[in-house]
Design a protein around this motif. Structure first.
Motif, short mmCIF file in Angstrom:
data_model
loop_
_atom_site.label_atom_id
_atom_site.label_comp_id
_atom_site.label_asym_id
_atom_site.label_seq_id
_atom_site.Cartn_x
_atom_site.Cartn_y
_atom_site.Cartn_z
N GLY A 41 0.80 -1.23 0.00
CA GLY A 41 0.00 0.00 0.00
C GLY A 41 0.83 1.26 0.00
N HIS A 42 1.80 1.33 0.90
CA HIS A 42 2.74 2.45 0.94
C HIS A 42 3.97 2.05 1.74
N GLU A 43 5.08 2.72 1.47
CA GLU A 43 6.33 2.44 2.17
C GLU A 43 6.29 3.12 3.53
N VAL A 44 6.68 2.38 4.59
CA VAL A 44 6.56 2.92 5.94
C VAL A 44 7.72 3.83 6.34
N LEU A 51 11.02 -1.12 1.11
CA LEU A 51 10.35 -1.59 -0.10
C LEU A 51 11.08 -1.08 -1.34
N SER A 52 11.58 0.15 -1.29
CA SER A 52 12.33 0.71 -2.43
C SER A 52 13.55 -0.15 -2.75
N ILE A 65 5.09 0.46 -8.31
CA ILE A 65 4.47 -0.68 -7.62
C ILE A 65 3.10 -0.29 -7.07
N PHE A 66 3.03 0.88 -6.44
CA PHE A 66 1.78 1.30 -5.80
C PHE A 66 0.70 1.68 -6.81
N ALA A 67 1.09 1.90 -8.07
CA ALA A 67 0.11 2.20 -9.11
C ALA A 67 -0.58 0.93 -9.62
N LEU A 68 -0.03 -0.23 -9.28
CA LEU A 68 -0.57 -1.51 -9.75
C LEU A 68 -1.67 -2.02 -8.80
N ASP A 69 -2.43 -3.01 -9.27
CA ASP A 69 -3.36 -3.68 -8.37
C ASP A 69 -2.54 -4.49 -7.36
N ARG A 70 -3.13 -4.82 -6.23
CA ARG A 70 -2.40 -5.48 -5.14
C ARG A 70 -1.76 -6.80 -5.56
N ASP A 75 3.32 -9.63 -6.63
CA ASP A 75 4.19 -10.50 -7.44
C ASP A 75 5.55 -9.86 -7.68
N LEU A 76 5.57 -8.56 -8.00
CA LEU A 76 6.84 -7.87 -8.24
C LEU A 76 7.64 -7.71 -6.95
#
Length: 185
Positions: A41-44, A51-52, A65-70, A75-76
């Motif tokens: 959802g977002h990087e903490v 995550l980056s 990544i966050f622009a994609l569906d969950r 998967d990425l």
């Protein structure tokens, strides 16, 4: 002697407090925890391995990544984490892995765990352990623990997370087996 290097993984934007607690308990059990972020959802911003860092190994940025569906994002992220964990394992920088999550977190973390060799300590805490765990375990030796509840720290979940932290550190510190004649499998 420094504590065994234990990777503590999860989707930190939803299970962050639980993962922080689990890492503290790994440390209390004598391990040296490193928190790996698998957030979709977002990087903490507080993970030891962000995550980056994870998604850069598959040529992506967190915004992509966050622009994609969950599911596509997971998967990425998993593909990047498999590469990262392989690098850590090959370099001797990880000696056990423990993760906590719901269905998506379990799917991601166990795919990462399945990439590690048999005998390498791997523990997955998830409510998905109450049913058929074959999709998560596959042909690997992942230890699945049912944490009673999926989210939140309370009298019950803290005890279970504490026990699991002790278990992964214990697995990582098991004595080497010597003088055993290996026969063909």
């Amino acid at each position: 002697m420094a504590g065994k290097k234990i990777l503590v993984a999860g989707i930190l934007d939803t299970k962050g407090e639980e993962i922080k607690f689990l890492a503290k308990r790994v440390k209390a059990a004598g391990g040296n925890p490193t928190i790996l972020e698998l957030s979709v959802g977002h990087e903490v911003g507080w993970a030891d391995i962000s995550l980056s860092d994870v998604v850069s190994l598959v040529g992506k940025k967190k915004e992509e990544i966050f622009a994609l569906d969950r599911n596509s994002a997971s998967d990425l992220i998993t593909a990047g984490a498999i590469k990262l964990v392989d690098e850590l394992y090959t370099a001797g920088k990880v000696e056990g892995v423990i993760a906590y999550g719901g269905s998506m977190g379990a799917s991601m973390a166990t795919r990462i765990m399945q990439s590690l060799p048999i005998g390498f300590p791997k523990i997955m805490l998830t409510t998905m352990a109450s049913g058929d765990v074959s999709p998560y375990v596959g042909t690997s030796d992942i230890c699945m623990i049912y944490p009673i509840a999926e989210a939140g720290l309370n009298k019950v979940t803290r005890e279970i997370l504490n026990n699991a932290a002790g278990a992964v550190v214990g697995m990582a510190t098991a004595p080497e087996m010597e003088g055993i004649e290996e026969k063909p499998l």
